[in-house]
Scaffold this motif. Structure first.
Motif, PDB file in Angstrom:
ATOM      1  N   HIS A   1       0.800  -1.236   0.079  1.00  0.00           N
ATOM      2  CA  HIS A   1       0.011   0.091  -0.013  1.00  0.00           C
ATOM      3  C   HIS A   1       0.904   1.297   0.167  1.00  0.00           C
ATOM      4  N   ASP A   2       0.679   2.133  -0.984  1.00  0.00           N
ATOM      5  CA  ASP A   2       1.486   3.330  -1.004  1.00  0.00           C
ATOM      6  C   ASP A   2       0.905   4.252   0.115  1.00  0.00           C
ATOM      7  N   PRO A   3       1.730   4.752   1.037  1.00  0.00           N
ATOM      8  CA  PRO A   3       1.308   5.810   2.025  1.00  0.00           C
ATOM      9  C   PRO A   3       0.960   6.959   1.333  1.00  0.00           C
ATOM     10  N   LYS A   4       1.278   7.601   0.365  1.00  0.00           N
ATOM     11  CA  LYS A   4       0.953   8.660  -0.123  1.00  0.00           C
ATOM     12  C   LYS A   4      -0.851   8.602  -0.214  1.00  0.00           C
ATOM     13  N   ASP A   5      -1.234   7.275  -0.708  1.00  0.00           N
ATOM     14  CA  ASP A   5      -2.712   7.252  -0.813  1.00  0.00           C
ATOM     15  C   ASP A   5      -3.356   7.209   0.576  1.00  0.00           C
ATOM     16  N   LEU A   6      -2.821   7.304   1.450  1.00  0.00           N
ATOM     17  CA  LEU A   6      -3.594   7.682   2.718  1.00  0.00           C
ATOM     18  C   LEU A   6      -4.138   8.749   2.694  1.00  0.00           C
ATOM     19  N   ILE A   7      -3.690   9.967   1.885  1.00  0.00           N
ATOM     20  CA  ILE A   7      -4.202  11.305   1.853  1.00  0.00           C
ATOM     21  C   ILE A   7      -5.370  11.273   0.935  1.00  0.00           C
ATOM     22  N   ARG A   8      -5.366  10.296  -0.015  1.00  0.00           N
ATOM     23  CA  ARG A   8      -6.778  10.251  -0.967  1.00  0.00           C
ATOM     24  C   ARG A   8      -7.583   9.550  -0.079  1.00  0.00           C
ATOM     25  N   LEU A   9      -7.527   8.579   0.810  1.00  0.00           N
ATOM     26  CA  LEU A   9      -8.493   7.809   1.263  1.00  0.00           C
ATOM     27  C   LEU A   9      -9.317   8.939   2.426  1.00  0.00           C
ATOM     28  N   TYR A  10      -8.203   9.699   3.207  1.00  0.00           N
ATOM     29  CA  TYR A  10      -8.729  10.750   3.954  1.00  0.00           C
ATOM     30  C   TYR A  10      -9.687  11.565   3.366  1.00  0.00           C
ATOM     31  N   ASP A  11      -9.054  12.330   2.292  1.00  0.00           N
ATOM     32  CA  ASP A  11      -9.869  13.321   1.682  1.00  0.00           C
ATOM     33  C   ASP A  11     -11.251  12.689   1.100  1.00  0.00           C
ATOM     34  N   THR A  12     -11.456  11.381   0.855  1.00  0.00           N
ATOM     35  CA  THR A  12     -12.695  11.013   0.416  1.00  0.00           C
ATOM     36  C   THR A  12     -13.709  10.841   1.621  1.00  0.00           C
ATOM     37  N   VAL A  13     -13.067  10.739   2.690  1.00  0.00           N
ATOM     38  CA  VAL A  13     -14.051  10.505   4.095  1.00  0.00           C
ATOM     39  C   VAL A  13     -14.291  11.859   4.875  1.00  0.00           C
ATOM     40  N   LYS A  14     -13.177  12.531   4.827  1.00  0.00           N
ATOM     41  CA  LYS A  14     -13.151  13.704   5.664  1.00  0.00           C
ATOM     42  C   LYS A  14     -14.366  14.820   5.669  1.00  0.00           C
ATOM     43  N   ASP A  15     -15.249  14.796   4.487  1.00  0.00           N
ATOM     44  CA  ASP A  15     -16.193  15.736   4.380  1.00  0.00           C
ATOM     45  C   ASP A  15     -17.756  14.998   4.645  1.00  0.00           C
ATOM     46  N   ARG A  16     -17.468  13.651   4.922  1.00  0.00           N
ATOM     47  CA  ARG A  16     -18.586  12.887   5.615  1.00  0.00           C
ATOM     48  C   ARG A  16     -19.268  12.543   4.409  1.00  0.00           C
ATOM     49  N   ASN A  17     -19.042  12.658   2.983  1.00  0.00           N
ATOM     50  CA  ASN A  17     -19.900  11.979   2.037  1.00  0.00           C
ATOM     51  C   ASN A  17     -19.735  10.510   2.102  1.00  0.00           C
ATOM     52  N   TYR A  18     -19.022  10.140   2.622  1.00  0.00           N
ATOM     53  CA  TYR A  18     -18.668   8.533   2.641  1.00  0.00           C
ATOM     54  C   TYR A  18     -18.029   8.276   4.290  1.00  0.00           C
ATOM     55  N   ASP A  19     -18.460   7.276   4.575  1.00  0.00           N
ATOM     56  CA  ASP A  19     -18.177   6.876   5.985  1.00  0.00           C
ATOM     57  C   ASP A  19     -16.890   5.854   5.930  1.00  0.00           C
ATOM     58  N   LEU A  20     -16.666   5.048   4.894  1.00  0.00           N
ATOM     59  CA  LEU A  20     -15.585   4.081   4.718  1.00  0.00           C
ATOM     60  C   LEU A  20     -15.007   4.221   3.153  1.00  0.00           C
ATOM     61  N   ALA A  21     -13.627   4.362   2.939  1.00  0.00           N
ATOM     62  CA  ALA A  21     -12.922   4.553   1.897  1.00  0.00           C
ATOM     63  C   ALA A  21     -12.087   3.404   1.932  1.00  0.00           C
ATOM     64  N   ILE A  22     -12.240   2.487   0.766  1.00  0.00           N
ATOM     65  CA  ILE A  22     -11.442   1.276   0.528  1.00  0.00           C
ATOM     66  C   ILE A  22     -10.406   1.692  -0.668  1.00  0.00           C
ATOM     67  N   GLY A  23      -9.185   1.386  -0.293  1.00  0.00           N
ATOM     68  CA  GLY A  23      -8.209   1.355  -1.270  1.00  0.00           C
ATOM     69  C   GLY A  23      -8.409   0.110  -2.145  1.00  0.00           C
ATOM     70  N   SER A  24      -8.937   0.365  -3.394  1.00  0.00           N
ATOM     71  CA  SER A  24      -9.258  -0.980  -4.374  1.00  0.00           C
ATOM     72  C   SER A  24      -8.467  -1.308  -5.275  1.00  0.00           C
ATOM     73  N   ARG A  25      -8.026  -2.446  -5.350  1.00  0.00           N
ATOM     74  CA  ARG A  25      -6.978  -3.056  -6.619  1.00  0.00           C
ATOM     75  C   ARG A  25      -7.883  -3.266  -7.703  1.00  0.00           C
ATOM     76  N   TYR A  26      -9.047  -3.560  -7.567  1.00  0.00           N
ATOM     77  CA  TYR A  26     -10.038  -3.967  -8.646  1.00  0.00           C
ATOM     78  C   TYR A  26     -11.356  -3.106  -9.238  1.00  0.00           C
ATOM     79  N   ILE A  27     -11.289  -1.832  -8.658  1.00  0.00           N
ATOM     80  CA  ILE A  27     -12.454  -1.059  -9.017  1.00  0.00           C
ATOM     81  C   ILE A  27     -12.147  -0.307 -10.507  1.00  0.00           C
ATOM     82  N   THR A  28     -10.984  -0.287 -10.935  1.00  0.00           N
ATOM     83  CA  THR A  28     -10.591   0.234 -12.359  1.00  0.00           C
ATOM     84  C   THR A  28      -9.672  -0.906 -13.126  1.00  0.00           C
TER      85      THR A  28
END
Length: 250
Positions: A99-126
């Protein structure tokens, strides 16, 4: 002092990776804190963490356990530790740089505004974003998620992913003492439970790179637990509907 974000990393014999991982996470923008949960690594992993704590006071934490007690129990211990200290965003992550530590920021940005409650770093979504894995393991991992969706209906393409950002409300809402599994089935169970409880989940595309240092912890027992565990989860959901842990919610 910023105690909002906590990254939890379970370790066992990660001497070759631990110092670089700690330094990399500590260098990220946003003042991430880090909790290492070490299961008695005989290679001295915990000693390295201790040697670094003075460099990162109040941000680098260590819990030592005696013996290999399992991935799931490590994370449950970490979740309870984080909730007791009022962290708002709690992350799961491996120590081997898959897991690339830099992606922690992307996961955080996805959840911080509470549009989502859980963000998953996905290997297969794309597609299939996996580097350096043998084709057999890629297929096993990919079709494990297909199997999980077929049995349970869980609408997640990477059901076994272990790179996640939870808002604390998810972990407060789950009855953590009732989480059953300790291996990769733990990752499936946490997603399935979060989904059944109505939390908003999103998959964020990442590139997963197999470890270049240290040894994989995968075993046939872990795989068997996941296969049988999925069936158990589905049966349980039929006869014992999931309910929010009202006591835990704040």
């Amino acid at each position: 002092m910023n105690h909002q974000k906590l990254v939890i990393i379970p370790t066992f014999n990660e001497l070759e990776n631990i110092q670089e991982m700690v330094q990399t996470v500590m260098a990220l923008e946003g003042d991430f804190s880090l909790l290492i949960i070490d299961d008695g690594s005989p290679d001295g992993t915990a000693a390295v963490v201790k040697s670094l704590q003075s460099t990162y006071p109040d941000r680098l934490h260590l819990l030592e356990r005696k013996g290999k007690l399992g991935l799931g129990t490590a994370y449950i211990t970490g979740f309870k530790w984080a909730l007791a200290r009022s962290y708002d965003f709690i992350f799961e992550m491996d120590c081997d740089f898959s897991h690339d530590p830099k992606d922690l920021i992307r996961l955080y940005d996805t959840v911080k505004d509470r549009n989502y409650d859980l963000a998953i770093g996905s290997r297969y979504i794309t597609g299939v974003n996996v580097v350096n894995w043998p084709i057999g393991r890629v297929l096993m991992s990919y079709f494990a998620s297909v199997y999980v969706k077929f049995i349970t209906g869980l609408p997640i393409k990477d059901a076994t992913a272990g790179f996640k950002c939870y808002h604390r409300s998810v972990l407060e809402g789950i009855k953590l003492e009732e989480v059953k599994f300790i291996g990769y089935a733990f990752q499936i169970e946490m997603k399935f439970t979060s989904w059944k409880l109505g939390f908003k989940i999103i998959e964020v595309p990442i590139i997963f790179t197999d470890r270049t240092k240290g040894t994989s912890k995968m075993s046939s027992g872990i795989f068997k637990e996941a296969v049988l565990g999925v069936i158990w989860m589905k049966i349980k959901s039929i006869f014992s509907p999931y309910e929010l842990n009202r006591i835990g919610l704040t």
